[in-house]
Design a protein around this motif. Structure first.
Motif, PDB file in Angstrom:
ATOM      1  N   LEU A  54       0.887  -1.087   0.050  1.00 31.07           N
ATOM      2  CA  LEU A  54      -0.107  -0.040   0.003  1.00 31.07           C
ATOM      3  C   LEU A  54       0.841   1.104   0.008  1.00 31.07           C
ATOM      4  CD1 LEU A  54      -2.611   1.637   0.318  1.00 31.07           C
ATOM      5  CD2 LEU A  54      -2.697   1.216   2.728  1.00 31.07           C
ATOM      6  N   VAL A  55       1.831   1.310   0.734  1.00 28.01           N
ATOM      7  CA  VAL A  55       2.915   2.292   1.082  1.00 28.01           C
ATOM      8  C   VAL A  55       3.494   2.603  -0.499  1.00 28.01           C
ATOM      9  CG1 VAL A  55       4.881   3.339   1.909  1.00 28.01           C
ATOM     10  CG2 VAL A  55       3.154   1.910   3.093  1.00 28.01           C
ATOM     11  N   LYS A  56       3.841   1.597  -1.012  1.00 28.13           N
ATOM     12  CA  LYS A  56       4.505   1.647  -2.499  1.00 28.13           C
ATOM     13  C   LYS A  56       3.358   2.303  -3.495  1.00 28.13           C
ATOM     14  CE  LYS A  56       6.259  -1.337  -6.208  1.00 28.13           C
ATOM     15  NZ  LYS A  56       6.793  -2.533  -6.646  1.00 28.13           N
ATOM     16  N   LYS A  57       2.058   1.685  -3.260  1.00 23.27           N
ATOM     17  CA  LYS A  57       1.017   2.580  -4.316  1.00 23.27           C
ATOM     18  C   LYS A  57       0.861   3.976  -3.773  1.00 23.27           C
ATOM     19  CE  LYS A  57      -1.703  -1.806  -4.871  1.00 23.27           C
ATOM     20  NZ  LYS A  57      -2.784  -2.364  -4.345  1.00 23.27           N
ATOM     21  N   VAL A  58       1.011   4.274  -2.870  1.00 27.60           N
ATOM     22  CA  VAL A  58       0.707   5.641  -2.469  1.00 27.60           C
ATOM     23  C   VAL A  58       1.890   6.432  -3.042  1.00 27.60           C
ATOM     24  CG1 VAL A  58       0.915   7.468  -0.550  1.00 27.60           C
ATOM     25  CG2 VAL A  58      -0.483   5.540  -0.496  1.00 27.60           C
ATOM     26  N   PHE A  59       3.171   6.222  -2.876  1.00 27.48           N
ATOM     27  CA  PHE A  59       4.213   6.687  -3.587  1.00 27.48           C
ATOM     28  C   PHE A  59       4.263   6.913  -5.069  1.00 27.48           C
ATOM     29  CE2 PHE A  59       6.120   6.396   0.465  1.00 27.48           C
ATOM     30  CZ  PHE A  59       6.788   7.724   0.645  1.00 27.48           C
ATOM     31  N   GLU A  60       3.566   5.773  -5.682  1.00 26.91           N
ATOM     32  CA  GLU A  60       3.545   5.744  -7.138  1.00 26.91           C
ATOM     33  C   GLU A  60       2.454   6.775  -7.311  1.00 26.91           C
ATOM     34  OE1 GLU A  60       2.456   1.661  -8.161  1.00 26.91           O
ATOM     35  OE2 GLU A  60       4.736   1.093  -8.133  1.00 26.91           O
ATOM     36  N   GLN A  61       1.353   6.597  -6.661  1.00 28.22           N
ATOM     37  CA  GLN A  61       0.153   7.584  -7.252  1.00 28.22           C
ATOM     38  C   GLN A  61       0.530   9.084  -6.774  1.00 28.22           C
ATOM     39  OE1 GLN A  61      -2.166   6.690  -9.015  1.00 28.22           O
ATOM     40  NE2 GLN A  61      -3.478   5.055  -8.320  1.00 28.22           N
ATOM     41  N   SER A  62       1.254   9.351  -5.916  1.00 32.97           N
ATOM     42  CA  SER A  62       1.787  10.841  -5.624  1.00 32.97           C
ATOM     43  C   SER A  62       2.638  10.934  -6.817  1.00 32.97           C
ATOM     44  CB  SER A  62       2.826  10.504  -4.093  1.00 32.97           C
ATOM     45  OG  SER A  62       3.165  11.867  -3.935  1.00 32.97           O
ATOM     46  N   SER A  63       3.642  10.232  -7.149  1.00 34.15           N
ATOM     47  CA  SER A  63       4.518  10.643  -8.464  1.00 34.15           C
ATOM     48  C   SER A  63       3.746  11.026  -9.563  1.00 34.15           C
ATOM     49  CB  SER A  63       5.570   9.540  -8.670  1.00 34.15           C
ATOM     50  OG  SER A  63       6.258   9.761  -9.660  1.00 34.15           O
ATOM     51  N   ASN A  64       2.609  10.043  -9.782  1.00 36.89           N
ATOM     52  CA  ASN A  64       1.708  10.310 -10.998  1.00 36.89           C
ATOM     53  C   ASN A  64       1.329  11.742 -11.126  1.00 36.89           C
ATOM     54  OD1 ASN A  64       2.330   7.669 -11.778  1.00 36.89           O
ATOM     55  ND2 ASN A  64       0.583   6.920 -10.947  1.00 36.89           N
ATOM     56  N   PHE A  65       0.618  12.009 -10.108  1.00 36.14           N
ATOM     57  CA  PHE A  65       0.028  13.292  -9.832  1.00 36.14           C
ATOM     58  C   PHE A  65       0.922  14.367 -10.128  1.00 36.14           C
ATOM     59  CE2 PHE A  65      -1.148  17.333  -7.540  1.00 36.14           C
ATOM     60  CZ  PHE A  65      -2.344  17.552  -7.964  1.00 36.14           C
ATOM     61  N   PHE A  66       1.964  14.525  -9.341  1.00 30.82           N
ATOM     62  CA  PHE A  66       2.789  15.522  -9.369  1.00 30.82           C
ATOM     63  C   PHE A  66       3.708  15.650 -10.773  1.00 30.82           C
ATOM     64  CE2 PHE A  66       3.001  15.326  -4.627  1.00 30.82           C
ATOM     65  CZ  PHE A  66       2.421  16.560  -4.249  1.00 30.82           C
ATOM     66  N   SER A  67       3.617  14.646 -11.577  1.00 27.88           N
ATOM     67  CA  SER A  67       4.255  14.757 -12.963  1.00 27.88           C
ATOM     68  C   SER A  67       3.253  15.367 -13.733  1.00 27.88           C
ATOM     69  CB  SER A  67       4.396  13.089 -13.510  1.00 27.88           C
ATOM     70  OG  SER A  67       3.233  12.503 -13.558  1.00 27.88           O
TER      71      SER A  67
ATOM     72  N   PRO B 133       1.241  18.486 -15.739  1.00 25.43           N
ATOM     73  CA  PRO B 133       1.465  19.866 -15.924  1.00 25.43           C
ATOM     74  C   PRO B 133       1.097  20.643 -14.781  1.00 25.43           C
ATOM     75  CG  PRO B 133       1.007  18.818 -18.169  1.00 25.43           C
ATOM     76  CD  PRO B 133       0.537  17.992 -16.865  1.00 25.43           C
ATOM     77  N   ILE B 134       1.802  21.938 -14.640  1.00 22.15           N
ATOM     78  CA  ILE B 134       1.156  22.805 -13.544  1.00 22.15           C
ATOM     79  C   ILE B 134      -0.384  23.261 -13.709  1.00 22.15           C
ATOM     80  CG2 ILE B 134       2.181  24.706 -14.837  1.00 22.15           C
ATOM     81  CD1 ILE B 134       1.702  24.136 -10.785  1.00 22.15           C
ATOM     82  N   GLU B 135      -0.699  23.234 -15.027  1.00 24.73           N
ATOM     83  CA  GLU B 135      -2.021  23.921 -15.284  1.00 24.73           C
ATOM     84  C   GLU B 135      -2.961  22.661 -15.019  1.00 24.73           C
ATOM     85  OE1 GLU B 135       0.410  23.606 -17.576  1.00 24.73           O
ATOM     86  OE2 GLU B 135       0.856  25.677 -18.097  1.00 24.73           O
ATOM     87  N   GLU B 136      -2.610  21.403 -14.999  1.00 20.01           N
ATOM     88  CA  GLU B 136      -3.439  20.409 -14.780  1.00 20.01           C
ATOM     89  C   GLU B 136      -3.666  20.463 -13.202  1.00 20.01           C
ATOM     90  OE1 GLU B 136      -5.710  18.451 -16.502  1.00 20.01           O
ATOM     91  OE2 GLU B 136      -5.173  19.945 -18.173  1.00 20.01           O
TER      92      GLU B 136
END
Length: 271
Positions: free
Chosen positions: A46-59, A61-64
């Motif tokens: 679960l921790v691994k998934k949280v970090f993956e999903q966090s990275s996905n969001f922060f990647s 574009p700033i407009e999104e």
């Protein structure tokens, strides 16, 4: 000035609860205000998934990302938008953040499911699991204060826990604007709540200053332990214990490589 530091390790699954409570009292909360928490019951996958999903969001574009700009203390804050040490004259901290608050009040903002499948469900599950671990830890903290282990529940401190997830992204120094001014990933501060539970991706940067009133300040690096939470005491618990437990000053240096962490705080009401 910075030195390496080894914090106490608290085993949440230890059968000897009174010995664990004594370790929390002296080694963790009186001497340091910070400690590692292991065997906490939050699944590694679960921790691994949280970090993956966090990275996905922060990647994105700033407009999104700005489509979910913070309101009601939920949502996205951009790079340099926050400055935890307000005495600094420099620009804000070199981090971007996404906040997820209590799940029951309907105020959270979520990325669209078609953009980030399972993002919301992952964060909701993590929120619930870490609150459960935190509640167990608070029973040990109560014992460490010579109170009944259900003390915080009996006084109503856990009736509506106000745990906020903060997803944090610190861009690497090569991705930041070059400037002569000193900028921190997170400038020096103490947390205002009861306890904070932090998980990092292992990239260094966290430092603590155990004697915040002394000059010059001595900063110590906090190494990461894989799978362990870094727990720290907040201002509220320091005040509740008449300064027996310490709310320790801490900061994050701007990392050479990008760094991700996720924390949940403050914990309990109001907490």
């Amino acid at each position: 000035m910075s030195n390496a530091l080894q914090l106490p390790i608290i085993d949440l699954a230890s059968p000897d609860r009174f010995s664990t409570a004594n370790s929390i009292r002296q080694q963790a909360c009186i001497d340091h205000g910070f400690f590692y928490l292991v065997n906490h019951g939050v699944d590694e996958e679960l921790v691994k998934k949280v970090f993956e999903q966090s990275s996905n969001f922060f990647s994105f574009p700033i407009e999104e990302k700005m489509k979910l700009a913070i309101k009601n203390h939920r949502g996205y804050t951009a790079l340099y938008a926050e400055k935890l040490d307000t005495t600094l004259t420099t620009k804000g901290d070199s981090k971007e953040t996404f906040y997820v608050g209590p799940l029951a009040d309907g105020l959270n903002q979520w990325p669209l499911e078609e953009d980030l499948p399972s993002w919301r469900s992952t964060m909701e599950t993590y929120h619930q699991k870490v609150l459960s671990a935190g509640t167990k830890l608070l029973s040990l903290i109560a014992l460490s204060l010579k109170l009944d282990e259900d003390f915080f529940g009996k006084v109503g401190a856990l009736n509506e826990p106000l745990g906020f997830i903060r997803l944090l992204h610190y861009p690497g120094s090569g991705d930041l604007d070059s400037s002569s001014e000193e900028v921190y990933g997170a400038s020096a501060h103490s947390d205002y709540g009861m306890i904070t539970l932090l998980m990092t991706d292992g990239v260094p940067g966290l430092q603590i200053c155990r004697e915040k009133s002394k000059q010059p300040q001595v900063w110590e690096d906090v190494p990461s332990i894989s799978g362990a939470f870094v727990v720290n005491i907040g201002d509220m618990l320091e005040r509740w214990t008449n300064c027996l437990f310490r709310s320790t000053l801490h900061r994050v240096l701007p990392p050479r490589q990008e760094r991700y962490s996720v924390m949940i705080h403050p914990f309990a009401v109001y907490a």
